[in-house]
Design a protein around this motif. Structure first.
Motif: not given
Length: 230
Positions: A159-161, A222-225, A170-175
């Protein structure tokens, strides 16, 4: 959350009625094909690093599957259509899912998934959460994703950071991801060259796109596993 659900459905209708948006994201548009190929490579690398390959034996759920593009890409990466499921709140979008995957998708809300606990090896979302402006809906959808993933399985987040000021997302960061899934450990990668820049460069300058994509500040997603912490 009913009001937010209705807002999202109306926003999807607005986007689908916009000829410029339809043309930009059409599966046959060269820029869209290139973007999907790059994301497939990123997903393959992330799956390999997480020990999730091969996908052929995995049960997979995509939350917010839309027209089924990601499900198609997962099938290219080796996932079996009969072991994949997709949900979306737009019946119109689901009607455009390719026929081989049509029986794999159902009309359902991400915040109330119609599946039993611990049903899937991999549960993914791909630019679905950024469309949810209501934090309560995002939290509910995250809880549902955590509920249906099996022990030892993984949640995959793309999703978009960062978003533009005019964006209705809405932007969504790692935190933000960490707060939504507090019981999970995160393997976070920044990916995807900023789409407006990628479109200006175009597919004929693929080498330039790859070079720019190697610059972290130019990556917008961000690509998060996520794996449940033990």
């Amino acid at each position: 959350m009913a009001e937010e659900r209705a807002r999202i459905q109306e926003e999807y209708r607005r986007r689908d009625a916009d000829a410029a948006i339809r043309l930009r994201y059409h599966p046959d548009a060269p820029e869209e094909r290139g973007a999907r190929e790059r994301l497939r490579m990123e997903l393959r690398d992330a799956f390999a690093a997480a020990g999730l390959l091969p996908l052929s034996g995995r049960t997979i759920l995509e939350v917010g599957c839309g027209r089924g593009a990601i499900l198609e890409d997962l099938a290219i990466l080796g996932a079996r259509p009969d072991r994949m499921r997709g949900v979306d709140i737009s019946a119109e979008r689901l009607s455009h899912v390719p026929e081989p995957l049509r029986s794999s998708v159902i009309l359902a809300d991400a915040s109330a998934l119609p599946f039993a606990d611990r049903s899937f090896d991999i549960v993914g979302q791909f630019t679905t959460f950024s469309s949810m402006l209501d934090g309560a809906m995002r939290a509910a959808a995250a809880r549902e994703m955590a509920r249906v993933v099996r022990p030892g399985g993984a949640i995959v987040w793309y999703d978009m950071r960062r978003t533009s000021r005019r964006s209705r997302t809405v932007a969504l960061g790692g935190e933000d991801v960490r707060a939504l899934f507090p019981r999970f450990s995160l393997d976070v990668r920044t990916v995807t060259l900023a789409p407006p820049l990628a479109r200006r460069i175009g597919p004929r300058l693929a080498a330039l796109s790859r070079a720019l994509e190697a610059i972290p500040p130019l990556r917008t997603h961000l690509l998060v596993v996520l794996r449940e912490a033990r």
